[in-house]
Design a protein around this motif. Structure first.
Motif, PDB file in Angstrom:
ATOM      1  N   ARG A  34      -4.389  27.625 -33.813  1.00  0.00           N
ATOM      2  CA  ARG A  34      -5.093  26.696 -34.697  1.00  0.00           C
ATOM      3  C   ARG A  34      -4.517  25.282 -34.585  1.00  0.00           C
ATOM      4  NH1 ARG A  34      -5.848  30.916 -38.307  1.00  0.00           N
ATOM      5  NH2 ARG A  34      -3.920  30.600 -39.448  1.00  0.00           N
ATOM      6  N   ARG A  35      -3.198  25.193 -34.605  1.00  0.00           N
ATOM      7  CA  ARG A  35      -2.539  23.881 -34.536  1.00  0.00           C
ATOM      8  C   ARG A  35      -2.781  23.201 -33.189  1.00  0.00           C
ATOM      9  NH1 ARG A  35       3.271  25.073 -37.463  1.00  0.00           N
ATOM     10  NH2 ARG A  35       2.401  25.436 -39.537  1.00  0.00           N
ATOM     11  N   ILE A  36      -2.754  23.972 -32.115  1.00  0.00           N
ATOM     12  CA  ILE A  36      -3.020  23.415 -30.787  1.00  0.00           C
ATOM     13  C   ILE A  36      -4.458  22.905 -30.726  1.00  0.00           C
ATOM     14  CG2 ILE A  36      -3.304  23.983 -28.340  1.00  0.00           C
ATOM     15  CD1 ILE A  36      -0.892  25.928 -28.711  1.00  0.00           C
ATOM     16  N   GLU A  37      -5.404  23.696 -31.184  1.00  0.00           N
ATOM     17  CA  GLU A  37      -6.819  23.306 -31.139  1.00  0.00           C
ATOM     18  C   GLU A  37      -7.104  22.067 -31.982  1.00  0.00           C
ATOM     19  OE1 GLU A  37      -9.476  26.534 -31.953  1.00  0.00           O
ATOM     20  OE2 GLU A  37      -8.957  27.578 -30.095  1.00  0.00           O
ATOM     21  N   ARG A  38      -6.373  21.897 -33.070  1.00  0.00           N
ATOM     22  CA  ARG A  38      -6.546  20.700 -33.903  1.00  0.00           C
ATOM     23  C   ARG A  38      -5.828  19.489 -33.318  1.00  0.00           C
ATOM     24  NH1 ARG A  38      -4.743  23.835 -38.396  1.00  0.00           N
ATOM     25  NH2 ARG A  38      -2.938  22.480 -38.417  1.00  0.00           N
ATOM     26  N   GLY A  39      -4.963  19.722 -32.344  1.00  0.00           N
ATOM     27  CA  GLY A  39      -4.176  18.632 -31.788  1.00  0.00           C
ATOM     28  C   GLY A  39      -2.979  18.295 -32.645  1.00  0.00           C
ATOM     29  N   ALA A  40      -2.604  19.215 -33.528  1.00  0.00           N
ATOM     30  CA  ALA A  40      -1.484  18.976 -34.438  1.00  0.00           C
ATOM     31  C   ALA A  40      -0.140  19.306 -33.812  1.00  0.00           C
ATOM     32  CB  ALA A  40      -1.673  19.797 -35.714  1.00  0.00           C
ATOM     33  N   LYS A  41      -0.106  20.119 -32.781  1.00  0.00           N
ATOM     34  CA  LYS A  41       1.144  20.513 -32.125  1.00  0.00           C
ATOM     35  C   LYS A  41       0.990  20.469 -30.617  1.00  0.00           C
ATOM     36  CE  LYS A  41       3.703  21.466 -35.656  1.00  0.00           C
ATOM     37  NZ  LYS A  41       4.908  20.716 -35.938  1.00  0.00           N
ATOM     38  N   SER A  42       2.084  20.153 -29.959  1.00  0.00           N
ATOM     39  CA  SER A  42       2.119  20.151 -28.488  1.00  0.00           C
ATOM     40  C   SER A  42       2.680  21.483 -28.009  1.00  0.00           C
ATOM     41  CB  SER A  42       3.031  19.029 -27.978  1.00  0.00           C
ATOM     42  OG  SER A  42       2.570  17.782 -28.367  1.00  0.00           O
ATOM     43  N   PRO A  43       1.928  22.218 -27.217  1.00  0.00           N
ATOM     44  CA  PRO A  43       2.433  23.494 -26.716  1.00  0.00           C
ATOM     45  C   PRO A  43       3.435  23.275 -25.584  1.00  0.00           C
ATOM     46  CG  PRO A  43       0.264  23.070 -25.822  1.00  0.00           C
ATOM     47  CD  PRO A  43       0.556  21.958 -26.799  1.00  0.00           C
ATOM     48  N   SER A  44       4.314  24.235 -25.409  1.00  0.00           N
ATOM     49  CA  SER A  44       5.251  24.198 -24.287  1.00  0.00           C
ATOM     50  C   SER A  44       4.490  24.504 -23.000  1.00  0.00           C
ATOM     51  CB  SER A  44       6.359  25.247 -24.488  1.00  0.00           C
ATOM     52  OG  SER A  44       5.807  26.556 -24.373  1.00  0.00           O
ATOM     53  N   PHE A  45       5.132  24.245 -21.869  1.00  0.00           N
ATOM     54  CA  PHE A  45       4.512  24.579 -20.584  1.00  0.00           C
ATOM     55  C   PHE A  45       4.222  26.074 -20.503  1.00  0.00           C
ATOM     56  CE2 PHE A  45       6.877  20.715 -19.042  1.00  0.00           C
ATOM     57  CZ  PHE A  45       5.746  19.934 -18.887  1.00  0.00           C
ATOM     58  N   ASP A  46       5.134  26.892 -21.010  1.00  0.00           N
ATOM     59  CA  ASP A  46       4.918  28.341 -20.980  1.00  0.00           C
ATOM     60  C   ASP A  46       3.699  28.734 -21.803  1.00  0.00           C
ATOM     61  OD1 ASP A  46       7.128  28.738 -19.355  1.00  0.00           O
ATOM     62  OD2 ASP A  46       8.474  29.224 -21.014  1.00  0.00           O
ATOM     63  N   THR A  47       3.519  28.099 -22.956  1.00  0.00           N
ATOM     64  CA  THR A  47       2.368  28.407 -23.802  1.00  0.00           C
ATOM     65  C   THR A  47       1.071  27.938 -23.148  1.00  0.00           C
ATOM     66  OG1 THR A  47       3.735  28.284 -25.793  1.00  0.00           O
ATOM     67  CG2 THR A  47       1.349  28.093 -26.097  1.00  0.00           C
ATOM     68  N   VAL A  48       1.094  26.756 -22.523  1.00  0.00           N
ATOM     69  CA  VAL A  48      -0.091  26.270 -21.813  1.00  0.00           C
ATOM     70  C   VAL A  48      -0.478  27.259 -20.722  1.00  0.00           C
ATOM     71  CG1 VAL A  48      -0.972  24.478 -20.269  1.00  0.00           C
ATOM     72  CG2 VAL A  48       0.306  23.834 -22.315  1.00  0.00           C
ATOM     73  N   GLU A  49       0.504  27.733 -19.972  1.00  0.00           N
ATOM     74  CA  GLU A  49       0.232  28.699 -18.905  1.00  0.00           C
ATOM     75  C   GLU A  49      -0.306  30.015 -19.473  1.00  0.00           C
ATOM     76  OE1 GLU A  49       2.359  30.370 -14.892  1.00  0.00           O
ATOM     77  OE2 GLU A  49       3.630  30.072 -16.643  1.00  0.00           O
ATOM     78  N   ALA A  50       0.281  30.479 -20.565  1.00  0.00           N
ATOM     79  CA  ALA A  50      -0.178  31.733 -21.184  1.00  0.00           C
ATOM     80  C   ALA A  50      -1.612  31.604 -21.698  1.00  0.00           C
ATOM     81  CB  ALA A  50       0.759  32.130 -22.320  1.00  0.00           C
ATOM     82  N   ILE A  51      -1.932  30.466 -22.295  1.00  0.00           N
ATOM     83  CA  ILE A  51      -3.290  30.245 -22.806  1.00  0.00           C
ATOM     84  C   ILE A  51      -4.283  30.172 -21.653  1.00  0.00           C
ATOM     85  CG2 ILE A  51      -4.782  28.522 -23.906  1.00  0.00           C
ATOM     86  CD1 ILE A  51      -2.446  27.986 -25.856  1.00  0.00           C
ATOM     87  N   SER A  52      -3.943  29.444 -20.598  1.00  0.00           N
ATOM     88  CA  SER A  52      -4.874  29.332 -19.472  1.00  0.00           C
ATOM     89  C   SER A  52      -5.100  30.688 -18.810  1.00  0.00           C
ATOM     90  CB  SER A  52      -4.393  28.289 -18.451  1.00  0.00           C
ATOM     91  OG  SER A  52      -3.257  28.739 -17.760  1.00  0.00           O
ATOM     92  N   THR A  53      -4.041  31.471 -18.674  1.00  0.00           N
ATOM     93  CA  THR A  53      -4.169  32.808 -18.085  1.00  0.00           C
ATOM     94  C   THR A  53      -5.040  33.700 -18.971  1.00  0.00           C
ATOM     95  OG1 THR A  53      -2.027  32.608 -17.002  1.00  0.00           O
ATOM     96  CG2 THR A  53      -2.885  34.844 -17.304  1.00  0.00           C
ATOM     97  N   ALA A  54      -4.796  33.666 -20.269  1.00  0.00           N
ATOM     98  CA  ALA A  54      -5.577  34.480 -21.202  1.00  0.00           C
ATOM     99  C   ALA A  54      -7.056  34.112 -21.160  1.00  0.00           C
ATOM    100  CB  ALA A  54      -5.034  34.321 -22.620  1.00  0.00           C
ATOM    101  N   LEU A  55      -7.336  32.811 -21.033  1.00  0.00           N
ATOM    102  CA  LEU A  55      -8.720  32.346 -21.014  1.00  0.00           C
ATOM    103  C   LEU A  55      -9.374  32.461 -19.645  1.00  0.00           C
ATOM    104  CD1 LEU A  55      -8.344  29.163 -23.244  1.00  0.00           C
ATOM    105  CD2 LEU A  55      -9.517  31.298 -23.851  1.00  0.00           C
TER     106      LEU A  55
END
Length: 100
Positions: free
Chosen positions: A38-59
């Motif tokens: 939720r926070r990432i989608e709102r632009g309220a938090k910056s994800p780590s590189f690991d989280t960005v990779e996990a989200i892209s893989t999941a999607l």
């Protein structure tokens, strides 16, 4: 987080909705919490590189897909010296492997 983070969050949200996933489903697939999504989608938090990779893989999208809107926005900001100071231009093709 600045305007570019908001655009990143919008890309995540758009990719999630294309799959008809809830935030909870994305969080589970990416190994993170629903609140963090939720926070990432709102632009309220910056994800780590690991989280960005996990989200892209999941999607099922590339990391560059999630940053595509940011690149386009950056191109539109080229005339602003303030934006250059805050946001260096993305150079995915120029990345090099660090020495061991």
């Amino acid at each position: 987080m600045g305007q570019l983070g908001v655009y990143f969050g919008q890309q995540v949200r758009a990719a999630r909705l294309e799959r008809n996933w809830s935030q909870a489903q994305l969080a589970e697939a990416a190994g993170t919490s629903e609140e963090w999504v939720r926070r990432i989608e709102r632009g309220a938090k910056s994800p780590s590189f690991d989280t960005v990779e996990a989200i892209s893989t999941a999607l099922g999208v590339t990391v560059s897909h999630l940053f595509a809107a940011m690149v386009e926005i950056r191109r539109g900001l080229k005339g602003s010296s303030a934006s250059r100071a805050r946001c260096p231009p993305p150079t995915l093709s120029g990345w090099k492997t660090p020495p061991d």
